[in-house]
Design a protein around this motif. Structure first.
Motif, PDB file in Angstrom:
ATOM      1  N   SER A 114     -10.246 -75.503  19.710  1.00  0.00           N
ATOM      2  CA  SER A 114     -10.277 -73.825  19.988  1.00  0.00           C
ATOM      3  C   SER A 114     -11.650 -72.969  19.747  1.00  0.00           C
ATOM      4  O   SER A 114     -11.574 -71.993  19.578  1.00  0.00           O
ATOM      5  CB  SER A 114      -9.078 -73.222  19.198  1.00  0.00           C
ATOM      6  N   ASN A 115     -12.605 -73.950  19.454  1.00  0.00           N
ATOM      7  CA  ASN A 115     -14.052 -73.252  19.090  1.00  0.00           C
ATOM      8  C   ASN A 115     -14.034 -72.691  17.960  1.00  0.00           C
ATOM      9  O   ASN A 115     -15.070 -72.055  17.408  1.00  0.00           O
ATOM     10  CB  ASN A 115     -14.458 -72.442  20.197  1.00  0.00           C
ATOM     11  N   TYR A 116     -12.792 -72.513  17.123  1.00  0.00           N
ATOM     12  CA  TYR A 116     -13.151 -71.864  15.575  1.00  0.00           C
ATOM     13  C   TYR A 116     -13.648 -72.575  14.352  1.00  0.00           C
ATOM     14  O   TYR A 116     -14.212 -72.183  13.759  1.00  0.00           O
ATOM     15  CB  TYR A 116     -11.711 -71.257  15.471  1.00  0.00           C
ATOM     16  N   LYS A 117     -13.640 -73.822  14.638  1.00  0.00           N
ATOM     17  CA  LYS A 117     -14.168 -74.676  13.431  1.00  0.00           C
ATOM     18  C   LYS A 117     -15.185 -75.526  13.922  1.00  0.00           C
ATOM     19  O   LYS A 117     -15.345 -76.320  15.122  1.00  0.00           O
ATOM     20  CB  LYS A 117     -13.161 -75.429  12.942  1.00  0.00           C
ATOM     21  N   LEU A 118     -16.623 -75.801  13.028  1.00  0.00           N
ATOM     22  CA  LEU A 118     -17.381 -76.593  13.276  1.00  0.00           C
ATOM     23  C   LEU A 118     -17.288 -77.824  12.355  1.00  0.00           C
ATOM     24  O   LEU A 118     -16.906 -77.610  11.077  1.00  0.00           O
ATOM     25  CB  LEU A 118     -18.795 -76.030  12.954  1.00  0.00           C
TER      26      LEU A 118
ATOM     27  N   PHE B 236     -19.412 -80.913  10.824  1.00  0.00           N
ATOM     28  CA  PHE B 236     -20.741 -81.220  10.839  1.00  0.00           C
ATOM     29  C   PHE B 236     -20.997 -82.666  10.469  1.00  0.00           C
ATOM     30  O   PHE B 236     -20.106 -83.330   9.818  1.00  0.00           O
ATOM     31  CB  PHE B 236     -21.372 -80.408   9.619  1.00  0.00           C
TER      32      PHE B 236
ATOM     33  N   PHE C 299     -15.369 -77.502   6.652  1.00  0.00           N
ATOM     34  CA  PHE C 299     -14.730 -76.085   6.852  1.00  0.00           C
ATOM     35  C   PHE C 299     -13.575 -75.813   5.848  1.00  0.00           C
ATOM     36  O   PHE C 299     -12.570 -76.688   5.557  1.00  0.00           O
ATOM     37  CB  PHE C 299     -14.054 -76.332   8.223  1.00  0.00           C
TER      38      PHE C 299
ATOM     39  N   GLN D  60     -10.949 -69.798   8.552  1.00  0.00           N
ATOM     40  CA  GLN D  60     -11.244 -68.806   9.310  1.00  0.00           C
ATOM     41  C   GLN D  60     -10.216 -67.691   9.588  1.00  0.00           C
ATOM     42  O   GLN D  60      -9.372 -67.867   9.528  1.00  0.00           O
ATOM     43  CB  GLN D  60     -11.705 -69.459  10.828  1.00  0.00           C
TER      44      GLN D  60
ATOM     45  N   ARG E  73      -6.766 -67.843  10.922  1.00  0.00           N
ATOM     46  CA  ARG E  73      -6.768 -68.362  12.236  1.00  0.00           C
ATOM     47  C   ARG E  73      -6.999 -70.131  12.124  1.00  0.00           C
ATOM     48  O   ARG E  73      -6.822 -70.732  13.239  1.00  0.00           O
ATOM     49  CB  ARG E  73      -7.612 -67.993  13.091  1.00  0.00           C
ATOM     50  N   GLY E  74      -7.506 -70.620  10.819  1.00  0.00           N
ATOM     51  CA  GLY E  74      -7.695 -71.811  10.663  1.00  0.00           C
ATOM     52  C   GLY E  74      -7.976 -72.188   9.442  1.00  0.00           C
ATOM     53  O   GLY E  74      -8.287 -71.305   8.457  1.00  0.00           O
ATOM     54  N   ARG E  75      -7.487 -73.190   9.084  1.00  0.00           N
ATOM     55  CA  ARG E  75      -7.539 -73.813   7.618  1.00  0.00           C
ATOM     56  C   ARG E  75      -7.890 -75.370   7.507  1.00  0.00           C
ATOM     57  O   ARG E  75      -7.213 -76.150   8.228  1.00  0.00           O
ATOM     58  CB  ARG E  75      -6.488 -73.700   6.822  1.00  0.00           C
TER      59      ARG E  75
ATOM     60  N   THR F 204     -13.021 -66.056  18.272  1.00  0.00           N
ATOM     61  CA  THR F 204     -12.469 -67.266  17.634  1.00  0.00           C
ATOM     62  C   THR F 204     -12.337 -68.293  18.784  1.00  0.00           C
ATOM     63  O   THR F 204     -12.220 -69.446  18.438  1.00  0.00           O
ATOM     64  CB  THR F 204     -11.201 -66.871  17.109  1.00  0.00           C
TER      65      THR F 204
END
Lengths: 112, 115
Positions: free
Chosen positions: A96-100, A102, B45, B48, B55-57, B97
């Motif tokens: 969903s593009n929200y997390k990178l 690395f 990560f 977010q 929206r994200g964990r 997002t």
């Protein structure tokens, strides 16, 4: 899950040498791919990006091509400078593009 | 325009203590993400937030929590600190997002040392 594997350093080059830092990614979904650079004592700066297969990202003489067939996004520069000394991170976006996600980073040192 | 700002720059705590890290996103950015960067590794990560909602964990224990305020700034809280929590904590802001690729702009980080 998603992962990124990049060439571990450190890499030491002389000024004006050719640079390649290898990066491969897991082929889950349709990720966007990034290279970030981290100078000593600083946060991450986006160097370049590519959003789909065969895209080429470029910035400041650095280039990387999104290769879906080999799941790779290798970073290249034709002639490095001392000021390019830094840690380089390859990254991919999540579904969903929200997390990178690395890679572990590659320390590049360029000597005059 | 100011970039992403984080405070404090450095912090030293002892095991078992609690810590709060702060982040102000770029003006106009509504999304904030937190990452943990252990020495010699890539950032991992943590969270977010977008429009004040999580929206994200990432894969972090419940000792880690965060929130986002109406002005889109954010706090990361870590309870019962462990030695392994020593790291550089990075905050990143972006405009969205999902959908089109949204570049994440990173702050300089907060260096947390747990003794």
């Amino acid at each position: 899950g998603n992962s990124v594997t990049q060439m571990e350093g450190p890499v030491t080059l002389s000024e004006e040498a050719f640079l390649t830092i290898n990066c491969t990614y897991t082929a889950t979904g349709y990720p966007s791919l990034f290279w970030y650079v981290q100078y000593p004592g600083e946060g991450l700066q986006l160097l370049l990006k590519a959003t789909k297969a065969d895209d080429k990202g470029s910035n400041k003489g650095f280039e990387a091509t999104y290769r879906k067939e080999t799941t790779s996004f290798h970073l290249e520069k034709g002639s490095v400078q001392v000021s390019d000394s830094a840690v380089y991170f390859c990254a991919r976006s999540g579904g969903s593009n929200y997390k990178l996600t690395f890679g572990k980073g590659t320390l590049l040192t360029v000597n005059p | 325009d100011a970039g992403v700002t984080q405070s404090p720059t450095h912090l030293i705590k002892t095991r078992g203590q609690h810590v709060t890290l702060r982040c102000s996103p770029i003006s106009g950015h509504k999304s904030v993400s937190w990452y943990q960067q252990v020495l010699g590794q890539g950032p991992q990560f943590i969270f977010q937030y977008y429009e004040k909602e999580e929206r994200g964990r990432g894969n972090f224990p419940d000792r880690f929590s965060a929130r986002q305020f109406p002005n889109y700034s954010s706090e990361l809280n870590v309870n019962a600190l462990l030695l392994g929590d020593s790291a550089l904590y990075l905050c990143a802001s972006s405009t969205r997002t999902s959908g089109t690729v949204n570049e994440q702009f990173f702050g300089p980080g907060t260096r947390l040392t747990v003794l």
